[in-house]
Design an enzyme around this catalytic site. Structure first.
Site, short mmCIF file in Angstrom:
data_model
loop_
_atom_site.label_atom_id
_atom_site.label_comp_id
_atom_site.label_asym_id
_atom_site.label_seq_id
_atom_site.Cartn_x
_atom_site.Cartn_y
_atom_site.Cartn_z
N ARG A 166 0.85 -1.20 0.00
CA ARG A 166 0.00 0.00 0.00
C ARG A 166 0.88 1.24 0.00
O ARG A 166 1.51 1.58 1.01
CB ARG A 166 -0.93 0.01 1.22
CG ARG A 166 -1.78 1.28 1.29
CD ARG A 166 -3.01 1.16 2.16
NE ARG A 166 -2.71 1.02 3.57
CZ ARG A 166 -3.62 1.15 4.55
NH1 ARG A 166 -4.88 1.42 4.25
NH2 ARG A 166 -3.27 0.99 5.82
N ASP A 450 -4.25 3.56 14.19
CA ASP A 450 -3.38 4.03 13.13
C ASP A 450 -3.88 5.40 12.70
O ASP A 450 -4.71 6.01 13.39
CB ASP A 450 -3.31 3.04 11.96
CG ASP A 450 -4.64 2.86 11.23
OD1 ASP A 450 -5.61 3.60 11.53
OD2 ASP A 450 -4.72 1.98 10.35
#
Length: 535
Positions: A166, A450
Site C-alpha cells: 500500500r 493508526d
C-alpha cells in the site's frame, strides 16, 4: 545525492540506501512524475471543489454520466493474480523488518505491506521499508531485537503470505525527492521503487507485483492509477495487466463510484476493500459543517450494523461479485492481550463476531492487525468457504442500495458523552506522540490505532465544536472546554507513564492536536501538518 537529469534526492543516505535509490529506479520515478504529476494536482483540486459544493449544501449521488458503465452487465475485471485467488485472511502492518518477518510467517494468505496509515513517512521508514520487502523476496531478511535479544527469520520451506503493497495516498508528497525543483507524489515514489525492484522478483516466484490503493475519491483517480500502471509496465517491458490492485473504498465519494472504479482498473483490478475506519473519517470530514443530521455519535458507539455502514458494505460485496472481483472486509481494531486473559477473551469474541458477520455477508476475506488473530479469522472463513478459495459466485442480487441509504447518517444510534470526548482527546494525543516518534501503528487501550482511527478522534472533536454539540450530560462542547480536557488528559498520561513520559514529544503532540482540532479551518489530513514537522 547530486541532481540527475532534473531529479535530486535531498534525504540523508543511510546504510544500503544506494541499493534502492539506484539511477535506474529514480529514472522511473522521474518518468512517472513528469507524465502524471500535473494530472494528480488537478484531481486534488477537483476534491477541494467537491468539498466546497458539499459545504454549501450539496450532496452525493450515483453519477449520471457513467450510468452506462453501471448498466452494462457484460464487463468483468481480470482474473485474480497468482497468490490472490484465496484471500480469506489478510494481515496488515508497516514494513519494518520485524513486522515483515512476522507478517509473512503469520499464516495469513496476504500481507498488506503498509507505507501508509500504519506507517510514519519518515525518510528512514520509507527507504528501509523498501529494503525489507526486497530482502524478504530474496529470503535474506533477518532481525534481532536489541532489547530482548530475540532473533527473527522467515520460516524455511513454507508458503509465505502474498505481499500486497500500500503506497501513500494521492494527497501525500515525498519532500526528500525533487523533480525539476518540486516535491514528487508519495504515491508514485512508493509505487515506483517497489515495482522497479520487486516486480520481476515476484514474477520469478510465480506471483506478481500487487498493490492496495488508498484514499481515492473518484473513478478518475482510479483511471490515473491505471495509466501509471500501464506506463510503468511498458518502461520495464513487463506485459500490461501483470499488476493487480485492490482499491480501498474508504471515502464516501468513492462509495458512489465503486463500479466505475472497478471498470477503470478492470485489467489490473483485484477487487475492493471495505476500509471502515477511514470511511468513518471521510463521512465526518465531508459533512463536518452540515449540522445535526451528519453528526455521528462517539467513535466507540458506531458499529458496522449502523444503517449507513450496512448499506456501504452490502453494496461493496454486491458490486464486486457482479464484476467477478474479490470483496475484502475491514480490520477489527481489537488487539489480544498476552497478559490479561479476560481482555483477551473479550477481544477474541468481538473479532469472531465481526468476521462472522463479514463472511456471512459474502466477503471473500478480511483483515487482522495482529498475528494472534489470524487463526480466529481463518477459522471463521474456513467455516463458510471450506475448500473454495472465495465466494465470488455469491452475487447478492437481492441487495438494493440507494443514495439515501449511504447518506442515512442521522439514523446511527449512540450518544456523545464526556467520556467519549475525553477518549478522543486521549487517543489522539497518545497516537500523535507515537507518530511523531516514528511509529504509525500502536496499541492503545487494547485497540490498534493508526492514522485512520486518529483521524476519526480529532475530526469528531472538531465537528462537535463547530456544530455546538451538547453531550448526553448536558454540557456544550466548546474550544475552551476541550483545551481544559486536553490539559487534564495530558496530566493523566504523564502520571501513567512516569519516567517514560517524553515531555518534548508530547509538547509537539499537543501543538499538533490544537492545530488539527481547535483551529477554525479544518485540516483535510492530520498527516500533512505532521509531516512538515519532520526534517
Amino acid at each position: 545525492m547530486a541532481a540527475r537529469d532534473g531529479l535530486e534526492v535531498t534525504g540523508p543516505l543511510g546504510d544500503r540506501y544506494d541499493e534502492i535509490l539506484t539511477p535506474e529506479a529514480l529514472d522511473l520515478v522521474a518518468v512517472l512524475h513528469r507524465e502524471f504529476g500535473a494530472r494528480r494536482k488537478e484531481l486534488l483540486k477537483a476534491r477541494a471543489e467537491r468539498q466546497e459544493r458539499l459545504s454549501a449544501g450539496g450532496t452525493l449521488d450515483f453519477l449520471p454520466d457513467t450510468a452506462a458503465v453501471r448498466a452494462d452487465d457484460s464487463w468483468r475485471v481480470n482474473e485474480p493474480g497468482k497468490g490472490l485467488e484465496d484471500r480469506r485472511v489478510e494481515i496488515t502492518g508497516p514494513t519494518d523488518r520485524k513486522m515483515t518477518i512476522n507478517a509473512l510467517n503469520s499464516g495469513a494468505k496476504v500481507w498488506l505491506a503498509d507505507f501508509e496509515d500504519a506507517n510514519t513517512p519518515l525518510w528512514t521508514n520509507m527507504i528501509e521499508g523498501q529494503l525489507s520487502l526486497r530482502d524478504a523476496l530474496d529470503r535474506t531478511i533477518d532481525f534481532t531485537d536489541a532489547k530482548s535479544g530475540k532473533s527473527y527469520a522467515l520460516k524455511a520451506d513454507e508458503e509465505l503470505a502474498t505481499i500486497v503493497v500500500r503506497p501513500r495516498g494521492w494527497h501525500m508528497e515525498e519532500k526528500h525527492v525533487l523533480v525539476d525543483g518540486e516535491p514528487i507524489s508519495g504515491s508514485l515514489f512508493d509505487f515506483a521503487l517497489y515495482f522497479f525492484h520487486c516486480a520481476r522478483r515476484q514474477l520469478a516466484k510465480g506471483k506478481g507485483p500487487y498493490f492496495y490503493l488508498p484514499k481515492m475519491e473518484s473513478h478518475l483517480e482510479a483511471r490515473l492509477w491505471n495509466d501509471v500502471f500501464n506506463l510503468a509496465q511498458d518502461e520495464l517491458e513487463i506485459p500490461r495487466g501483470t499488476i493487480r490492485a485492490t482499491v480501498l473504498i474508504e471515502t464516501i465519494p468513492a462509495a458512489f463510484e465503486m463500479e466505475e472504479i472497478l471498470y477503470e482498473l478492470r485489467d489490473h483490478s483485484a477487487g475492493l476493500n471495505a476500509g471502515r475506519w477511514d470511511y468513518l473519517f471521510s463521512v465526518i470530514k465531508k459533512f463536518r459543517d452540515r449540522g445535526a443530521d451528519f453528526v455521528l455519535p462517539e467513535r466507540n458507539a458506531i458499529t458496522m450494523t449502523a444503517p449507513f455502514m450496512r448499506a456501504y458494505t452490502e453494496l461493496l460485496v454486491r458490486t464486486c461479485h457482479k464484476r467477478g472481483a474479490h470483496a475484502i472486509g475491514g480490520m477489527a481494531a481489537f488487539i489480544p492481550s498476552r497478559k490479561d486473559a479476560e481482555v483477551n477473551k473479550v477481544a477474541l469474541e468481538k473479532v469472531r463476531a465481526d468476521k462472522t458477520r463479514e463472511s456471512g455477508d459474502g466477503f471473500d476475506g478480511s483483515w487482522v492487525a495482529h498475528p494472534d488473530l489470524v487463526p480466529v479469522c481463518r477459522e471463521v472463513f474456513d467455516g463458510v468457504l471450506g475448500d473454495k478459495p472465495n465466494q465470488r459466485d455469491r452475487l447478492r442480487e437481492e441487495v438494493k442500495v440507494a443514495a439515501a441509504d449511504l447518506l442515512n447518517i442521522k439514523a446511527t444510534p449512540g450518544d456523545i458523552t464526556e467520556a467519549g470526548l475525553r477518549g478522543n482527546v486521549d487517543v489522539a494525543l497518545r497516537y500523535l506522540a507515537t507518530w511523531l516518534d516514528g511509529a504509525g501503528a500502536v496499541a492503545i487501550h487494547n485497540l490498534m490505532e493508526d492514522a485512520a482511527t486518529a483521524e476519526i478522534s480529532r475530526s469528531q472533536v472538531w465537528q462537535w465544536i463547530y456544530n455546538g454539540v451538547v453531550t448526553a450530560e448536558g454540557q456544550k462542547i466548546t474550544k475552551e472546554w476541550v483545551e481544559q480536557i486536553l490539559d487534564e488528559e495530558l496530566a493523566k498520561i504523564r502520571t501513567e507513564l512516569g519516567d517514560a513520559f517524553n515531555e518534548p514529544r508530547y509538547n509537539q503532540a499537543v501543538a499538533l492536536f490544537k492545530e488539527v482540532t481547535l483551529a477554525d479551518e479544518y485540516s483535510e489530513f492530520l498527516t500533512t501538518p505532521a509531516y512538515v514537522r519532520f526534517p
